[in-house]
Design a protein around this motif. Structure first.
Motif: not given
Ligand code: SF4
Length: 694
Positions: A15, A18, A22, A50
């Motif tokens: 991802c 953030c 993930c 998320c």
């Molecule tokens: Fe991506 Fe959400 Fe995981 Fe953060 S918490 S890395 S925004 S999927």
């Protein structure tokens, strides 16, 4: 027969939002992304996700995305689409001209915490070896630079101490200036699970965030401090630990410098630093503070998690040091379940800092002044390096307005929206002779640019990101770059036009060079990442599979260093004209200034930023829920709708900053952290009044 929406092939990638990091299986049909499926073997997320990582990737196909390079001589002229070669040659001739006219130091660049480690590395290499100066800084300057200063000074390394799994062994969670439910949702859920299993919770935050009280969770202690008083509160916690005999003396004697501890202990024990003496200043009930201090010191394994509510202050670095002092004094460091854990905002804040994006440090946080270190890089890069530290971002802006800094290469950041004191940024950008913006969209900064290099999304490139737990993970290209080049190739093209060739054919070769030059990355390679899934640095001969928990048998710097934390109130004061304190944060569905999430379907969850204020403050001003209000500070003003809530205390107001019309940084001041220049975004004295709307 392929059904509509049925994937043909897939790849696992990371991802790009953030610092949780993930991993997802990107399911594709040809060159079209069908869906992102949370990856069950992802070490940071274990199959969870998320709404940002799962759904907010549509910006890659957004119609506003720029796919062709563009140039113009003056910012008043329209853009001209050109070939990549023409754009590279145009930018190079501008930068060469600036250096010929104003000197070698008149240009610089800013790296992006959204880009891969390899892309950041080549930008800092271009600046140091190609431009011939050290005018390189990172967008982490405006978020976690105090983490670097504070943790390096006390523990010896600029990173969080634990892996996320460590929370399974935690008995007491202390969250300071962070809202993991919204900001780091997947780890936030994991924290909540641990709390539901019985771990105790202390929250130090001006606002009653969701985690203070949500399903089956109620914090044992919420310390709703006044914005800007972190150091006074944490020093008062230390006062209780020292004066009530709660110090883990065995740990301190074995692991820390004892004479520095004694100096610190006598400093915090002074009566003026007690919870009672500081209560009026901090707004925190001394009984609650004492109880929280006792719980952290005696409740078993204590782990501290913190965010930008710690760092984005004039005493951000002091606050990080105060946190490190607490962990050392109680022996909460060096094993599973404890530690000091910065929750990194952007996907690759850790990595962009690791890759040598600071003006005084080469990759791996190795200071430029070290002759042996410089010689190692000089031999590999075949250049002579300048040993003098370069300019930080705010210094670049100052030098631009003074006429000595004329060319800037901005990789993946909208500095006009994200940096403080917007009018000063505008003045600086307007003064420069060549601004290069390398991004996905024509952002606000691009209004002042002469060259636009279109960027590629995380779906269109290979490389690595490093998350908040120092975990290095592969980013895999699932589709061809729509602009024709991956971001590292763009930087190489610009460098070649400048006469500085970097010859890599794949980002794995860039990582091989990083590993050869950086002891903490010595054991990292794409082949190992393919085999192991991920590794956490330090990863080298001693720890070939990486290091989940740091400082287990001694601090990286040797002895842990206690440091005094004198509380100095910010110069941003309330008064009759500006009687309220504004602080800021994020919501779950959106990300920072919203450049990406607002260009996805996630926008349905958030149409505007609102100003939260306490019913008492609203009533005094005749403001009702949903009314337009005028928000004024000494720096500027903006207009928002009111959201009346007891989440904030009387005297404190709060907003998010995801929508450009909010213009949060028109309001914020230009005060900054004394050690790192990280802007003080979290404290602004304001006044609010009813308004008819923007
Ligand atoms: Fe991506 Fe959400 Fe995981 Fe953060 S918490 S890395 S925004 S999927």
């Amino acid at each position: 027969v392929i059904e509509i929406g049925q994937p043909e092939h897939s790849k696992v990638t990371t991802c790009a939002y953030c610092g949780v990091g993930c991993t997802f299986k990107a399911e594709m049909r040809g060159e079209e992304l069908v869906r992102m499926v949370p990856w069950k073997d992802g070490k940071a997320n274990r199959g969870h996700s998320c709404v940002k990582g799962r759904f907010a990737w549509g910006y890659a196909n957004h119609k506003e995305r720029i796919l062709n390079p563009m140039i113009r001589d003056k910012i008043t002229e329209p853009w001209r689409e050109v070939s990549w070669d023409e754009a590279f040659n145009f930018a190079a001739s501008k930068f060469k001209g600036i250096q010929a006219k104003y000197g070698k130091d008149a240009v610089g660049g800013i790296t992006s915490s959204r880009c891969t480690n390899e892309e950041v590395y080549v930008v800092q290499k271009l600046i140091r070896a190609g431009f011939g100066n050290n005018n390189v800084d990172t967008c982490a300057r405006v978020c976690h630079s105090p983490t670097g200063y504070g943790l390096s000074s006390t523990f010896g390394t600029s990173a969080g101490t634990q892996d996320f799994d460590s929370v399974e062994d935690t008995d007491v969670v202390m969250i300071i200036g962070a809202n993991p439910t919204d900001g780091h949702p997947v780890f936030g859920s994991r924290l909540k699970k641990r709390l539901r299993q019985g771990a105790k919770l202390i929250v130090v935050d001006p606002r009653r965030t969701d985690i203070v009280r949500s399903a089956h969770i109620e914090a044992q202690h919420h310390l709703p401090l006044l914005p800007g008083t972190n150091v006074a509160v944490l020093t008062a916690i230390a006062h209780v630990i020292v004066t009530e005999g709660l110090v883990n003396e065995t740990f301190v004697r074995e692991r820390c410098d004892w004479s520095e501890f004694e100096d610190w202990a006598s400093f915090v024990a002074e009566p003026s630093r007690s919870p009672e003496a500081t209560a009026i200043m901090t707004g925190v009930d001394p009984k609650e503070l004492r109880a929280a201090a006792r719980l952290y010191a005696t409740g078993g394994n204590g782990a501290i998690y913190y965010g930008l509510g710690v760092t984005e202050h004039s005493q951000g670095s002091t606050t990080v040091i105060a946190i490190a002092n607490l962990a050392m004094a109680t022996g909460n460091i060096g094993r599973s379940g404890v530690g000091v854990n910065p929750l990194r905002g952007q996907n690759n804040v850790q990595g962009s800092c690791d890759m040598g994006s600071f003006p005084h440090e080469l990759p791996g946080y190795r200071h430029l002044s070290g002759d042996a270190v410089r010689e190692q890089f000089e031999a590999m890069w075949n250049v002579k390096l300048n040993p003098e530290p370069g300019l930080r971002i705010p210094n670049m802006f100052d030098a631009a307005t003074e006429g000595t800094f004329m060319g800037l290469y901005v990789q993946g950041e909208d500095i006009l929206q994200s940096d403080p004191n917007t009018s000063h940024v505008v003045a600086a950008l307007s003064s420069m002779e060549c601004v290069i913006v390398h991004d996905l969209f024509l952002n606000e900064t691009a209004n002042y640019a002469h060259v636009f290099f279109p960027g590629s999304t995380f779906l269109e490139k290979n490389g690595t990101f490093t998350n908040a737990e120092r975990r290095i993970q592969l980013v895999r290209k699932v589709m061809s770059p729509k602009n024709g080049l991956e971001d590292w190739e763009v930087t190489l093209g610009f460098a070649k036009a400048l006469g500085f060739e970097m010859n890599y054919t794949h980002p794995s070769e860039i990582m091989d060079e990083i590993a050869a030059l950086t002891p903490t990355f010595a054991g990292v390679s794409f082949a190992k990442l393919e085999k192991e899934g991920s590794v956490q640095w330090p990863c080298n001969e001693k720890q070939p599979l990486g290091t989940p928990i740091m400082h287990m048998n001694g601090f990286v710097r040797g002895k842990g260093k206690f440091m005094r934390t004198e509380y100095i109130a910010t110069d941003e004061r309330t008064g009759p004209r500006f009687p309220l304190l504004l602080t800021t944060g994020r919501i779950l569905s959106q990300y920072n200034v919203g450049a990406q999430t607002r260009r996805t379907d996630n926008v349905v969850w958030h149409e505007e930023d609102r100003l939260e204020l306490h019913p008492h403050d609203a009533e005094q001003r005749g403001i009702r829920d949903g009314d337009w209000v005028r928000l004024q500070s000494r720096a500027g003003e903006t207009t928002l709708r009111a959201l009346i809530t007891e989440r904030v205390a009387p005297g404190v107001v709060y907003t998010t900053f995801h929508h450009p019309t909010t213009q949060a940084n028109v309001i914020t001041t230009d005060f900054s952290d004394w050690a790192t220049n990280c802007p003080e975004y979290k404290v602004t004295a304001v006044q609010i009044s009813p308004s008819n709307g923007p």
